[in-house]
Design a protein around this motif. Structure first.
Motif, mmCIF file in Angstrom:
data_model
loop_
_atom_site.group_PDB
_atom_site.id
_atom_site.type_symbol
_atom_site.label_atom_id
_atom_site.label_comp_id
_atom_site.label_asym_id
_atom_site.label_seq_id
_atom_site.Cartn_x
_atom_site.Cartn_y
_atom_site.Cartn_z
ATOM 1 N N PHE A 26 0.838 -1.189 0.000
ATOM 2 C CA PHE A 26 0.000 0.000 0.000
ATOM 3 C C PHE A 26 0.878 1.246 0.000
ATOM 4 O O PHE A 26 1.916 1.272 0.655
ATOM 5 C CB PHE A 26 -0.876 0.045 1.267
ATOM 6 N N TYR A 45 0.367 5.223 1.150
ATOM 7 C CA TYR A 45 -0.478 6.218 1.810
ATOM 8 C C TYR A 45 0.223 7.572 1.805
ATOM 9 O O TYR A 45 1.446 7.653 1.788
ATOM 10 C CB TYR A 45 -0.729 5.844 3.282
ATOM 11 N N LEU A 56 -4.568 10.675 6.736
ATOM 12 C CA LEU A 56 -3.970 9.551 6.005
ATOM 13 C C LEU A 56 -4.888 9.137 4.871
ATOM 14 O O LEU A 56 -6.028 8.746 5.087
ATOM 15 C CB LEU A 56 -3.782 8.357 6.936
ATOM 16 N N LEU A 92 -5.245 6.634 1.408
ATOM 17 C CA LEU A 92 -4.725 5.539 0.603
ATOM 18 C C LEU A 92 -4.631 6.005 -0.843
ATOM 19 O O LEU A 92 -5.620 6.437 -1.423
ATOM 20 C CB LEU A 92 -5.627 4.320 0.700
ATOM 21 N N TYR A 127 -3.012 0.453 -3.969
ATOM 22 C CA TYR A 127 -2.458 -0.759 -3.403
ATOM 23 C C TYR A 127 -2.334 -1.848 -4.453
ATOM 24 O O TYR A 127 -3.072 -1.873 -5.456
ATOM 25 C CB TYR A 127 -3.196 -1.214 -2.144
#
Lengths: 110, 112
Positions: free
Chosen positions: B33, B35, B43, B45, B48
């Motif tokens: 992942f 971030y 945070l 994303l 991924y």
């Protein structure tokens, strides 16, 4: 993340208990997490709870989950100066993506 | 295992330059992942991978961002051209189970 909300700051006296609260919106969340971030470091998993549980205890940490209200809390007993950090609540549904809250900065004062 | 390793730890670059962030996941972890952490947005994303294949890149902010995973032990996140609003801490994480993701120390990027 906008789906996970938590208060931004908490100040606690050394030796007292800390309680950090979190609310989430995704009712399909399967796991809920508490991560700790110390200054200049990455995130460290503190504990997690599966959505079919109400409570989980791990040494000084107690996690309570109210699935009806979508409310998660982390209680730290006998808070120490080393507990000063940012604590993130996170949820995960059925994939591998984590949605994080904004983080609660915990300050432990002597 | 040394954990998730990110490099560099700090990067300062001028607006318009290309920036490449690197990540080495924990051996045996087949999920990786990326971030981004900022004060304003927390945070997020970005993307991924599973078994080196991008699964979800819906968090990548715009075409200036690209990520690759040429093999199981290496991934890059590239920003070209970089802008001041890209300044953030970028974290890489890996896992082999859906329960716990292990995070690297992060790369603090400053674009001036």
């Amino acid at each position: 993340g906008e789906d996970v909300e938590q208060s931004l700051f908490l100040s606690v006296r050394e030796g007292d208990s800390s309680v950090i609260n979190c609310t989430y919106t995704d009712s399909s969340s399967t796991y809920l997490y508490w991560y700790k971030q110390e200054p200049g470091a990455g995130l460290q998993l503190l504990t997690y709870i599966f959505s079919n549980m109400d409570m989980k205890q791990d040494q000084r940490l107690t996690v309570l989950l109210n699935k009806k209200d979508k409310h998660l809390s982390l209680r730290i007993a006998d808070t120490q100066t080393g507990d000063s950090a940012i604590y993130f609540c996170a949820e995960r549904a059925n994939d591998y993506k984590l949605s994080f809250g904004a983080g609660t900065t915990v300050t432990v004062r002597a | 295992d040394a954990g998730v390793i990110q490099s560099p730890r700090h990067e300062v670059t001028e607006m318009g330059q290309e920036v490449t962030l690197r990540c080495k996941p924990i051996s045996g972890h087949d999920y990786l992942f990326w971030y981004r952490q900022t004060m304003m947005r927390g945070l997020e994303l970005l993307i991924y991978f599973n078994n080196n294949v991008p699964i979800d890149d819906s968090g990548m902010p715009e075409d200036r961002f690209s990520a690759k995973m040429p093999n199981a032990s290496f991934s890059t996140l590239k920003i070209q051209p970089s802008e001041p609003r890209d300044s953030a801490v970028y974290f890489c994480a890996s896992t082999k189970t859906p329960i716990e993701a292990f995070f690297g120390q992060g790369t603090r990027l400053t674009v001036v």
